[in-house]
Structure formats: structure tokens, C-alpha cells
Design a protein around this motif. Structure first.
Motif, PDB file in Angstrom:
ATOM      1  N   HIS A 232      40.835  29.097  48.929  1.00 21.24           N
ATOM      2  CA  HIS A 232      42.148  29.175  48.278  1.00 21.24           C
ATOM      3  C   HIS A 232      42.096  28.791  46.799  1.00 21.24           C
ATOM      4  N   ASP A 233      40.924  28.435  46.302  1.00 20.13           N
ATOM      5  CA  ASP A 233      40.779  28.113  44.882  1.00 20.13           C
ATOM      6  C   ASP A 233      40.922  29.394  44.057  1.00 20.13           C
ATOM      7  N   ALA A 234      41.857  29.403  43.112  1.00 20.88           N
ATOM      8  CA  ALA A 234      42.180  30.628  42.371  1.00 20.88           C
ATOM      9  C   ALA A 234      41.007  31.179  41.556  1.00 20.88           C
ATOM     10  N   PRO A 235      40.333  30.369  40.715  1.00 18.88           N
ATOM     11  CA  PRO A 235      39.204  30.917  39.957  1.00 18.88           C
ATOM     12  C   PRO A 235      38.089  31.455  40.855  1.00 18.88           C
ATOM     13  N   LEU A 236      37.863  30.780  41.976  1.00 17.59           N
ATOM     14  CA  LEU A 236      36.818  31.216  42.899  1.00 17.59           C
ATOM     15  C   LEU A 236      37.197  32.531  43.578  1.00 17.59           C
ATOM     16  N   ARG A 237      38.441  32.630  43.967  1.00 14.99           N
ATOM     17  CA  ARG A 237      38.936  33.873  44.575  1.00 14.99           C
ATOM     18  C   ARG A 237      38.815  35.037  43.594  1.00 14.99           C
ATOM     19  N   ASN A 238      39.151  34.763  42.353  1.00 19.22           N
ATOM     20  CA  ASN A 238      39.037  35.809  41.329  1.00 19.22           C
ATOM     21  C   ASN A 238      37.581  36.219  41.115  1.00 19.22           C
ATOM     22  N   ALA A 239      36.683  35.220  41.124  1.00 22.83           N
ATOM     23  CA  ALA A 239      35.253  35.512  40.953  1.00 22.83           C
ATOM     24  C   ALA A 239      34.724  36.355  42.102  1.00 22.83           C
ATOM     25  N   LEU A 240      35.207  36.097  43.320  1.00 19.95           N
ATOM     26  CA  LEU A 240      34.788  36.873  44.486  1.00 19.95           C
ATOM     27  C   LEU A 240      35.223  38.335  44.365  1.00 19.95           C
ATOM     28  N   ILE A 241      36.457  38.541  43.931  1.00 19.94           N
ATOM     29  CA  ILE A 241      36.941  39.911  43.745  1.00 19.94           C
ATOM     30  C   ILE A 241      36.088  40.626  42.705  1.00 19.94           C
ATOM     31  N   GLY A 242      35.802  39.930  41.602  1.00 19.70           N
ATOM     32  CA  GLY A 242      34.962  40.513  40.560  1.00 19.70           C
ATOM     33  C   GLY A 242      33.561  40.828  41.060  1.00 19.70           C
ATOM     34  N   MET A 243      33.002  39.928  41.904  1.00 19.61           N
ATOM     35  CA  MET A 243      31.656  40.142  42.435  1.00 19.61           C
ATOM     36  C   MET A 243      31.611  41.367  43.338  1.00 19.61           C
TER      37      MET A 243
END
Length: 561
Positions: A232-243
Motif C-alpha cells: 500500500h506504499d504509494a511510491p512503491l506501488r508506482n514503481a511496480l507499475i513502472g517496472m
């Protein structure tokens, strides 16, 4: 103050301006704390000139306001401005504190300004701030980003105490440098040290998977993220989408995006737009932009910088003009990144006059601005205009780089400017001390080939300091042989030539038209026996390169940057 902080965190410039107006009406803007907060809001929203103007207007500028502006400039992607502010204000007897030095070190790292970074390091030692965890972490990151990984590791090992942020700084710095294997090594060291990784550590590892383009490892790390409760961490979630987008797994990225049921913030939308563009899904990127508006999420500066390339790739001029109007309404037109994107968008949509207007109206131009305008002229075959702009860059002491010369040479080859192209190629090495790369040689070979100077083209190839690749031989072959025979030879060797492509917009829909090979084979060129012999040699060279490394369009014909 709370509302202003919220506007700053959301990068909502429109809301920030409304709060600023309220402060003016209530005459609260003279308060140093309020003025500092307003100034920081403008800086983080990309309005650097406005922020500096407000800083200059503060009656009693103190260390807090000075440090806040420097930090905001770094965070908003303007490290050069931050360093300029740091140098200028030291004369006002403002003694930097640890917070100031941390921000300045971050700016040095972003710009790879090693000498300035070393000077700041000395200041930190003299002020006995180098043992502080925050300063030490900033030093580790700065040296790593400047390419001195050994120095970064020495400082890291000498630090009396290290937290997870310090470890993350080193891991993320190596990841950004592309030294992903050392980043993984440091992650293993982190596990062995007993320090528990946090969400920031996982962001670094997801970024590593993106750089390596290893989907399987990324999926495994995703599983570990869920296991540790970081999903649920926002920066991590965003990084996953980018990956997932970078690794070509768009469906997984879309799953994560649509799984978010709560209010999506602007950063979340921006990541999905950028992800679609990473995968070449321009139409989907524009669709997400419209969904974002329907969801009552206001686009910010990053949104427009991300979406304008989608318009450019589709040559959807109506959509581009609508975005331009929205940019003006939001007050982002003065931003250099947005202006650069508009120049590129209009050029690729066939509107060179609009590109020129955007360029001429810019108050602050960076090197990218000049290079983008050069590329626009090259794209439209305006060789004389490109040469004039190139000359203006030299007179204005604008630093030319490898991309600048590729664009100028491309403009020369499209316009048939042999003399000018030769001069530019010569000046690149002799005056600007830049060694030509394969793309520069390919441009020159193509320039000679278009003019029929095949002997000169071969002489240039034979004197190249590196082995010619398929792009260089292909540039000569494309101009030298009969078009039909060339395509037949390339097809038999397994190479592919991307057909010509045009776009036309009819009733608000963009249609793509592609030329078939058979429709363009009308050229009949006759050569003597000597030339035919050379041609056979070129084809053999091209075949040898093509079999092992089939060239892409970028390799086959020199492209603009």
C-alpha cells in the motif's frame, strides 16, 4: 498554512495561487513563515522565477527561508538554480546549516558537479557536520552519483552509525547509475547487517529490475513486498507499475492501476501515463489522461510533459492544441520542460511555424530547447534554418553536445548541404573536442550518398576509428543500390526495413497509412563495373552485420534525437 502545505504536496499550482491571493487580502504575506511557505509552494510546482521573486521580496531573509528555497529547487528538478542560490546568498552572511548542505549535496549529485561537491564536503567537515547521519547519507549519494563509487563506499563504511535511509541512498545511487549488480550486492549486505529494509529499499530493487528488464525477478520482489506489507506504499506501488510497463507486462500494470479503488492522486495517474508511453501505447496514454480529468484529478506539470509525446507520436494536432490551451490555463507555459515538449509536439505534427513561435517566446532556454528546435528543422528539411540556429548557439556560447551535431548533420543531409555538413563535422572534433560516434558517421555517409559522392563516402568509412555497423553501411547501401534490389537483398538476409508511415486526422480520429515495398520501387540507377564491385562489397558487409545483429530502423537510417 495546512491548506498551503496540502497544495504544495499535491503540486496543485491553481489551489496554491488561490491561497496566495487570500494571504495578500489578509496581509499575512509579510510574515516570514507564510512567505516562506508560499515561496516553497511555487518552487515545488515548477514556478521557479516566481519563487525567487518572492524570496527577494522577503524583508528579513533568514536561514530557514534560504534553505527552504534551495531544497524546493532541488526537489522540483532545478539543481542548477539551487547551486546558484547557494553561492549568491553566502555573501549575505547566511551560514549554511546541515539542512542546507544536504540539499546542496543532492544538487551536486544530480549534476555530477564533483568539485563543488568536494568543496561542500570540506565545509561539512569544518562545521563538524560530516558525522551527522543526514549529511553522511547525502555525501554517500553525491559521490556515488558522480561516479566515485569507491569514495562513496569509504564514507559509508566510516560513518559511525547508519540507518536504512543511508543504505537506500547507496543502493538507489548505484541503481540510477546502471550499476545494478553492485546494487544487488549492497542489498545482500543490508540483509546481513541486520537492518530491516523498508519500502524505500524495495523501490530501489524494483527500479533495478526495470533497468535489467528482468520481469521474473521483479515479480518475485513484488511477492516479497506483499509478504512484508508494503503493497500500500504509494511510491512503491508506482514503481511496480513502472517496472511492469518497462518489462512489457502492461496487463499487470493495468491490474495494479485499476485495483486502486480509493482516490488516485496525480502522481499515480502520471505513472500510468508514462508507463503506457514506455510501452508505445500512445492512444491508451491519452485515454488515461481523459479518465483522469473525469475522476476530478487535476493534471500537473509532469502530466503534460508526459502526455505531449503521445500527441507527437500520433501527430494528433487537435489533441495537442487542446493540451496547449489547458497548459496556458494552468499557468505552466513558462516552464522550460513544457515548452520543449510543445516545440517537439508541433514539429512532429507538421506545424513548424508553431514550433518556432514556442521557441522564440521562451524566456529561459536550456540545451534541450536548442536541440529540440534543431531536430524540428532537420525533421522538416530546413537545413539553412538549422545552420543559422547552430551558428546562433555558438555565438551565444550554448554548449553543443553529441545530439546537437546529429541534428545539424541530419538537417544538412535532408537539405543536401554538402559543404556545410562537412564543415560542421570538422568543427565538431577540432573546435568542440567531441569525437564523432557511429550516428554522426552514418549521417555523413548518407549526406555523401544522397549527392552521389560514393568515393568520399567509402573513404570516410575506411578512416573511421571504430568498426562501421549496419547503420553506416545501410546509409550507403540505401543511396547506392537500386531500391528494389536493396529490399530484396535485405529481406533475404533477414533484415527488416520499416516502411514509410504517415498519419492523417479525419473526424477526430488518427489514421495510419503505410507504404508497401512494391509501391516505392520506381528508381532505376545504373552503375559502372567498378561501382558495382564496391556495391557487392558493401552488401556483403551489410549482410554480415545484419545476420548477427538485424538492424532496427534507428540503426538502418540515422534518426533524430
Amino acid at each position: 498554512m495546512s491548506a498551503l502545505l496540502a497544495a504544495t504536496e499535491m503540486r496543485d499550482l491553481e489551489m496554491g495561487r488561490e491561497i496566495h491571493c487570500c494571504a495578500l487580502e489578509l496581509e499575512n504575506d509579510s510574515d516570514v513563515a507564510v512567505a516562506t511557505s508560499i515561496m516553497t509552494m511555487y518552487a515545488k510546482c515548477g514556478e521557479i522565477e516566481k519563487a525567487i521573486q518572492l524570496f527577494e521580496g522577503i524583508g528579513e531573509r533568514d536561514l530557514v527561508s534560504w534553505s527552504a528555497l534551495i531544497s524546493a529547487c532541488v526537489q522540483s528538478g532545478h539543481p542548477e538554480v539551487a547551486l546558484s542560490l547557494f553561492r549568491d546568498r553566502q555573501n549575505e552572511n547566511l551560514k549554511p546549516c546541515g539542512v542546507t548542505l544536504v540539499s546542496v549535496l543532492a544538487a551536486c549529485g544530480e549534476l555530477s558537479y564533483l568539485n563543488i561537491g568536494k568543496s561542500i564536503h570540506c565545509n561539512a567537515v569544518k562545521a563538524d557536520l560530516d558525522s551527522d547521519i543526514s549529511t553522511g547519507t547525502a555525501l554517500v549519494s553525491m559521490y556515488a552519483k558522480c561516479g566515485l563509487s569507491t569514495t562513496a563506499l569509504i564514507i559509508f563504511n566510516r560513518m559511525p552509525s547508519k540507518d536504512v535511509v543511508t543504505w537506500n541512498a547507496l543502493i538507489n545511487a548505484y541503481t540510477q547509475l546502471g550499476d545494478v549488480y553492485y546494487a544487488i550486492h549492497m542489498l545482500n549486505e543490508l540483509w546481513l547487517s541486520g537492518v530491516k529494509p523498508d519500502a524505500g529499499t524495495m523501490v530501489g530493487m524494483v527500479s533495478t529490475c526495470s533497468l535489467l528488464n528482468v520481469l521474473n525477478h521483479g515479480t518475485c520482489i513484488h511477492g516479497r513486498i506483499i509478504k512484508n506489507g508494503f503493497e500500500h506504499d504509494a511510491p512503491l506501488r508506482n514503481a511496480l507499475i513502472g517496472m511492469y510497463c518497462k518489462c512489457g507486462d502492461i496487463s499487470s500494470a493495468e491490474f495494479l492501476f485499476h485495483r486502486m479503488k480509493l482516490m488516485k492522486d496525480v502522481v499515480f495517474w502520471n505513472v500510468m501515463i508514462a508507463g503506457y508511453m514506455e510501452g508505445g501505447y500512445a492512444t491508451e496514454a491519452i485515454s488515461v489522461f481523459h479518465q483522469m480529468k473525469l475522476d476530478n484529478c487535476q493534471p500537473n506539470l509532469v502530466t503534460f510533459v508526459s502526455i505531449l509525446p503521445a500527441v507527437a507520436s500520433l501527430a494528433a494536432i487537435r489533441e495537442g492544441m487542446a493540451f496547449h490551451a489547458c497548459i496556458m490555463q494552468k499557468g505552466f507555459l513558462s516552464n522550460t520542460l513544457v515548452r520543449n515538449s510543445l516545440i517537439d509536439m508541433y514539429a512532429k505534427c507538421g506545424q513548424l511555424n508553431d514550433s518556432e513561435q514556442c521557441f522564440e517566446e521562451m524566456e529561459l532556454r536550456d540545451k534541450v530547447s536548442w536541440n529540440t528546435m534543431l531536430a524540428a528543422y532537420a525533421m522538416h528539411g530546413q537545413g539553412d534554418h538549422a545552420i543559422s540556429l547552430y551558428s546562433l548557439m555558438e555565438k551565444s556560447c550554448i554548449q553543443l553536445d553529441s545530439v546537437s551535431f546529429i541534428n545539424v548533420l541530419s538537417a544538412c543531409r535532408h537539405a543536401g548541404l554538402i559543404k556545410e555538413g562537412k564543415e560542421v563535422f570538422h568543427v565538431m572534433r577540432e573546435k568542440h573536442h567531441l569525437e564523432p560516434e557511429l550516428e554522426h558517421y552514418a549521417c555523413m555517409v548518407d549526406l555523401y550518398g544522397r549527392a552521389g559522392f560514393f568515393d568520399e563516402a567509402l573513404d570516410l568509412i575506411n578512416t573511421m576509428p571504430m568498426e562501421p555497423d549496419a547503420g553506416v553501411w545501410g546509409a550507403l547501401l540505401a543511396r547506392w543500390s537500386d531500391a528494389c534490389k536493396t529490399r530484396s537483398k535485405m529481406k533475404s538476409s533477414g533484415s527488416m526495413k520499416t516502411p514509410g508511415c504517415s498519419w492523417v486526422e479525419v473526424q477526430n480520429r488518427v489514421h495510419t497509412l503505410q507504404a508497401e515495398s512494391a509501391q516505392v520501387c520506381h528508381a532505376h540507377i545504373f552503375f559502372g563495373d567498378t561501382v558495382v564491385g564496391h556495391l557487392a562489397m558493401v552488401i556483403r558487409k551489410f549482410d554480415q552485420l545484419s545476420v548477427s545483429h538485424p538492424p532496427s530502423l534507428k540503426q538502418f537510417l540515422p534518426s533524430l534525437k
